[in-house]
Every structure is written in C-alpha cells, then in structure tokens.
Design a protein around this motif. Structure first.
Motif, PDB file in Angstrom:
ATOM      1  N   SER A  76       0.871  -1.134  -0.031  1.00 35.40           N
ATOM      2  CA  SER A  76       0.140   0.069   0.017  1.00 35.40           C
ATOM      3  C   SER A  76       0.841   1.192  -0.020  1.00 35.40           C
ATOM      4  O   SER A  76       1.779   1.149   0.421  1.00 35.40           O
ATOM      5  N   LYS A  97      -3.588   1.169  -9.040  1.00 29.46           N
ATOM      6  CA  LYS A  97      -4.658   1.340  -8.270  1.00 29.46           C
ATOM      7  C   LYS A  97      -5.342  -0.091  -8.071  1.00 29.46           C
ATOM      8  O   LYS A  97      -5.334  -0.702  -9.119  1.00 29.46           O
ATOM      9  N   ARG A 102      -7.595   1.947  -4.287  1.00 30.11           N
ATOM     10  CA  ARG A 102      -6.433   2.536  -3.285  1.00 30.11           C
ATOM     11  C   ARG A 102      -5.020   2.264  -4.114  1.00 30.11           C
ATOM     12  O   ARG A 102      -4.972   1.597  -4.982  1.00 30.11           O
TER      13      ARG A 102
END
Lengths: 447, 447
Positions: A76, A97, A102
């Motif tokens: 992440s 993404k 995210r």
C-alpha cells in the motif's frame, strides 16, 4: 538429469538485441527468455543457477545470525507516504490502483514495511540486536532496461535490515554484513571488492558497494592493486565479535577503492603509481548504515535500559541475486561459452556419450550417472543421438565445470575422459577414479 | 535456533479481525502480519513453514519428471489479448501502466506466458512430453479478502503446465499430476481428496479439485465415506507408466466425491445411505486438462511424425502453497494452538529449559541442542528467563510436534521429558534416548 528429458532450448544464433556477453550466453544457453522489456522468464538452466545463488545467500545469512522473512511484492502507498518516499521515488516506482481505488505499488525496496513490522512487535532493547532479511522479487521501472538480467525491471534481490539500540551496535551490524557478503561472494567464485559508495535515495553516511571487476561493468572504478590480493578464504569469524568484524572491515576497506561516484583524484594519487588501477566494475551488492532516518520518521522506538523510548539505529543491505547470475558470467567465460564456478554450477558435471545406442557406452554412462547421483550430485547426461561435436559445443556453451566423456574406444582400455571446462585439460582414467575426483571436488564422501 | 536470538512475536490476545482458527493462530504465533488488505508479510516462523511446503512441492515435482522454471510476476497485456482473456478476466486482475504507458498486469496464472515460451522453443513431437512448472507469487484482487492467507490477494502458488502430442498423452500427464499431488499432500500430513470440479475461467472438461476436510472450508462437499480410507502411502509409482497412473486415478476418483459446484443429488443417492457424507472442505489444489484451447489460440504447434503441424494438448495444475499453511492448521490444531505434522514443522522439536541459569540444566540443554543440530535437525531452544508455564504455552501455541523438557529434578535422576504435542503424552528418558527417538521420527541416522 537426462538431456533427452530436459528443457534446454539452446540457440545457435546470437540474438541481435544482446549487447553484453552474459546476456548473449544466457539467451544462447537457454537460461532466460524475455517476457517483455526488462522482464524475463527463467528457463530451467537459469532457474537452477538462480536457486543455487539464493541458497548460498540464505546459508550465509543464517550463519551471520540474520533471520529470514518474506514481505509481499505489492504494498500500500500509505507507509511510503509516512516516510516521505512515495512522492520522492519518481517514475522508477511502478504504481497502480486496486479495485477499491487504493494506491498500491510494486515494492522496489522494503525499509518502510520492515520498519512497520518492527514497530508493531518490538518494544524493548532486550529484543535487540535484530536483523531481518528476505529474498524477494522487486520492480524498478528503469527507463531503458538493458543488458539482460543485469539491468532488468523485475529482479530478485536479497534485502536485509538491522535494528540496533546504538550507533555502535548498528555499525557492528554493518561490519557483520560486510564480512558475510565477502564470504557469500567467494562461495560463488567471485571476487567482489567493497568500495566506498554514494548512498542515493536510501540515505545515510556509511555505505559500501561490492563490485566485481569486468570489462562490461557499468561503473568506472579506481583502486589500489593490493586490494585484489585479499581473499576471505576459509577463516572462521565470530559474527558476534565487534573486534573480529571490525578487523575484517579494516583489512578490506583501508586501501583506496572507489567508484566514479565517490572517486577522489587527490586521494587516489597518494597510492603509489605502480599500484593505481582503473577498471570497470559490476555492482552486486551494497550495505548502508542510515541511523534513525526511518525509525524517527515512522516511530520505531524501543525502551532502553532506563525505560526511555529511543529510535532504533538501522541499516539496509542488499545483494542482487538475479543480477549475480549475469555478473558471474561476465567474470567467468570464454569464447565458447560460460564457465560456472563449482559453487553455483547448475549441474555438477556433464556426461557425454560419444556413441549413443552402443550397449557398452550406454551402460558405462548409466553407471556413472547412478554413482554420481548416489553421491548427492547432479550430473547432466547428454543421452541424445547427436554427433560428438554438437554435444561438446553444447556442454562448452552451458559451462558445466567438469565433463566426463565416454566412448567405445576409451572403454576398451577401461578409461573415460575427465575434462576441466576452465583449463580445457583432459585426463584419461578409470570411471571409478573419475567419480572419486568429482566427489572430491565437491566435497562429497565417496560411497 | 535459540529463542533469545529469534524473532517470534507471539500475541497474547486473539486479534479481533480473525474469523477462522488458522488465521487466529498464524497471527498469534507470529507467523504473519497483515501488510494491507489480503496481503501479508511472512514472519520467520511462517516463512519457515512456507519454505518447507515449497521444498516438498519441488521434490515431488522433480520425482514426477516435471521441470522447474520461474516466470515473472509482471506481464505485458499483449499475450493476454492474444488468448482473449485480458478482457474476460475482470476486476480480479490487477492492472497497471508502466512509465511508457504500456498495459501491464500482475499475473494471476500463467497459461499465456508458458505457452509463449513453448511455441518459441519447441517445434517437434520429439521434444514431448514436457511439463514445466513454477512456484511464484500471484495476485488476484479479491473483492473481499478474508481468512488470512486462505483467501488473500497476493499468494504463493505452484502452477504447472503440460504439453503433449495427443489427448491420450495429456490425460496421462493429468493422471501423473494427480498421483504426484496425492504424494505431495500426504507428505504434509494432509488427506486431500480429489473431487470432480468445475473448470471456471481456465476452461476444459477434465478437472479435479483437491479438498482437505475442515469445518471452516469454503466449499460444501459430498462424498462416499469409503474415500477417506484411501491412503497413497509409500507405494512406488513409475510416473512414465500410463497404466500405473491411470490405476491410481481410478482408485481415488471412482467413488462419489464432489463439491457443491458439481454435486449431483441423484448420483449421490446411489451411494449406500450409511456411507453418504456431507462436510466442508478447503481447496488446496486443482488439475485441468483443457486440450488445445490455448495452443490453438496462440499457435503452439509441433510437427508430428508425418511432419504435419498440430496444436499441442495442454493442461494446467496448481497447488496453493501459501494457502496450504492455513489449510494444514485448519486440519491440525487444538484449543492450545497449532499441531504441525512432522513433514512441515518449522522446527523439528522444542527444548524447554525449566531453570534457565542453572548450570546443570543449561549444560544439558546445550548438549541436546548440539546433538540434534549435528543430526541435521533444527531444534528451537527456549533459553529465555521465563517461567515454565509461559514456555509451555508458547510451545503449545506454535505447535512443534515434539518437546524435550529439561529441569534440575529430572536431571538428578538422569532423565528429561519427551512430550508429543499431538497426544500430550510424556515420557521420562535419558537425554541420549530422547535424541535417538527424535532422530528415528525424522528418519535421521543417529551419530
């Protein structure tokens, strides 16, 4: 392995896109195949070498007391924002993404994630020292990938991270890595010289690169000729001893050795002229001490013996595992092909049957194959119905350090031929003596 | 390994996000740490198990004559457009653009890439049969990742691909994989039942899933109770023999065993009622024969013996390596923690020192540690200054199958205690006999 059952897609032509010898030989010997720009599939022969190198790295890391983990390739973006590197890293970081929109990335290195692991689980100086490492695929979106696995985009790397209470302990971890890397490279048949380096985006003051001298190296290097006389050899080191590790560091880094990035002409000129050398080198590893850079940014603290929270001192340390395959070839080849050092050779020796289908020759080859296998060795038996010249050329190209040649004429005199790939010298001797010699070379007890 | 120098961040509390026992125990035993949704770092204990499973898979694949390669995680979209799956795959495929704006993806499986390798290098039926496999990280962007490593997004998987001239040969490859998988799972202490399955997006008619029975399994399964009496055992199979492999397939698949996806109530009712079972199962592998689906779409042909180009018959075969860590725990645990089967245990046995600092106890533990290590075994020695209860609870949680407990009282009588994690039974015996027993269990010759 019997060649008739193996997948060894040797190329006759040299692929035109390959500019350096390791890239050419890896393609020709069927070790790799390009999947897309700077991204390769490792075919059976290449994967075997990669795995041997990986195992040596694991063994030497364990010997130094470092502990293996495995972090994911996909991370992440959050942690990277915390350290401030998400924006700093630029286009080399492959970003994407996920389906929930995210921000993710393919990890080019793992200081952030390992620091997060540390801060989540370690709270006391009593749990230190601690060094965690992994061997994992990384991605750097090089603008112009080239030289095969030497500057690819997806690459296999060992990255290790030390956590220590004090700067002094962290510098010991730095030295310990230097010692361990010297051992690691020597086991692969490489001389890798530690050179003072530039820290780049990882940050920090203390850093050395390990360079293998080779004409095709991407870096220009300047060094005192005395340095190439140093070998680590089989010395026993107590990795817990600050003094012993420090002494090795001093021995291997006190002479002038720098890359163009850190080269200092005035200092270099202090080396006696007859010992000054300029050459090219391939970087195969780097060690860093960067202190509390990440631990402060990310709150990785421990309680010291007085109960105060202090940020830990860290360093990170890398070995280019997939790159090493290329570097070893750059350092060890001739115009016929690769010459594998015994420590990383994909098969311990080749067996060439000069007359496939001849009962006696086949039988002698099978017996050699069985005996070597029983010793825990892996021979590659060329059992194809091919002429001798093609078999020899293939064996020379793929570079197994030893070859046993079996033919009806020799067998009549009770002998086979044992040939060193490196020197080209051959010797006739009875099969059982050939086995004994191979066993000795690889340190196996004869059965 | 000495626990004082290891990184084993055991949790006292059960993390609230973990819904199933394997997830709970993997977090509590410090095996994994979540990095982001459905993505985990493997901490030292978890990584050791993962690596053991990986090695068993490699060994059993080699035994079946399959050849290891390594394909990249990042692939260009081009090949996937060629097969028609780029658009078909949907949101589970993680897609991105590189710095040159080319479409890339994180590979969820590798039929396209391996077919490309095949068509580039293989042109004749003489090079068949061929089965290539890899163990590599994959990514599937699950909409709702859960159950820890059981349904993660980034996962470690063995994927293998057979290439054969005829359907008959390809079905033999299918059977060979079935045999090899049975052996593989049994070595991990698992009973995995082949069940007729649905082929999903891979395509093809012949497919079996391997399911481990466990209450937390995601699939409902229906089977004839006789099937759980079958074991592969130590039988020797000639993997080249069509008949032998076919016989194993028939033995293990002739009784009713299906998941809810393929369940047929009428057929099930033909099983005598007292043998009908309904349960839940965890999928740990799947084999497919899909014929010429990819070879036709991508032009993977060979010349047959008449010189005609024919598309090869293929299949693909997967084992969920990281998922297996969870599946083994689901199948083997109690309310105190994990119970590792000997084949995959991260350490072969634990050594618990009841009185750290006591000269005699310390000495006895060190001697046990040295003897076991000399046998090539890896003990985990709890050398911390902790009370016995905490040491026992920790050992029970991490689930090493054998524990040797050393204390001053026993030593006075010349004995230590050997405890089986599975049965809980303990036995007092002299240290050298305890070592002998452990050596025997793991098939090592005593020194």
């Amino acid at each position: 392995m019997r060649l008739s059952r193996y997948f060894l897609p040797v190329l006759k032509e040299t692929p035109s896109e390959a500019q350096i010898v390791s890239h050419r030989y890896m393609l020709r010997a069927g070790m790799i195949k390009q999947a897309s720009a700077g991204i390769y599939s490792w075919l059976p022969l290449g994967f075997k070498v990669l795995r041997k190198i990986e195992n040596i790295v694991h063994e030497e890391q364990a010997r130094a007391g470092h502990i293996a983990i495995q972090m994911p390739t996909m991370q992440s973006a959050d942690l990277w924002r915390e350290s401030g590197r998400y924006d700093a890293y630029g286009q080399e970081m492959l970003r994407m993404k996920d389906r929930h929109d995210r921000d993710m990335l393919f990890t080019p290195t793992a200081e952030e994630l390992v620091t997060d692991i540390f801060r989540s689980h370690v709270g006391s100086y009593k749990d230190l020292p601690l060094t965690l490492y992994q061997i994992q695929w990384k991605f750097r979106d090089e603008i112009r990938p080239r030289f095969g696995v030497m500057r690819g985009r997806e690459f296999y790397m060992k990255d290790g991270y030390n956590f220590d209470l004090t700067k002094e302990d962290a510098l010991h971890a730095y030295n310990r890595h230097l010692v361990s890397y010297l051992r690691t490279y020597e086991r692969m048949g490489l001389q890798a010289i530690p050179m003072r380096a530039d820290s780049g985006p990882i940050g920090g003051d203390n850093t050395h690169e390990f360079l293998v001298l080779a004409d095709t190296g991407e870096s220009e290097v300047f060094y005192d000729a005395q340095i190439t006389d140093l070998t680590f050899g089989s010395r026993e080191i107590d990795y817990d001893s600050h003094a012993e590790c420090q002494a090795v560091l001093e021995e291997f880094t006190s002479r002038y050795a720098r890359t163009d990035e850190t080269h200092d002409e005035a200092l270099f000129n202090e080396v006696p002229e007859e010992r000054r050398r300029t050459a090219r080198g391939i970087e195969v590893g780097q060690i860093f001490y960067f202190g509390t850079k990440y631990s402060e940014a990310m709150g990785a603290t421990v309680a010291d013996s007085d109960g105060n929270r202090v940020p830990v001192h860290m360093g990170s340390h890398g070995i280019g595992v997939s790159r090493l395959v290329g570097a070893i070839i750059e350092a060890s080849h001739d115009d016929k092909g690769i010459i594998w050092p015994e420590g990383v050779t994909p098969f311990h020796c080749g067996i060439v049957n000069l007359k496939q289908g001849d009962e006696e020759a086949d039988g002698a080859c099978e017996a050699l194959y069985a005996s070597l296998t029983a010793l825990g060795l892996e021979p590659l038996y060329d059992d194809r119905n091919e002429r001798a010249g093609a078999k020899f050329a293939g064996m020379d190209l793929i570079g197994l350090p030893w070859r046993i040649t079996v033919g009806p004429r020799g067998l009549k005199n009770g002998v086979v031929e044992l040939t060193s790939r490196r020197t080209g010298t051959s010797e006739e001797l009875p099969p059982e003596q050939a086995i004994e010699r191979i066993a000795q070379i690889y340190g196996r007890a004869a059965v």
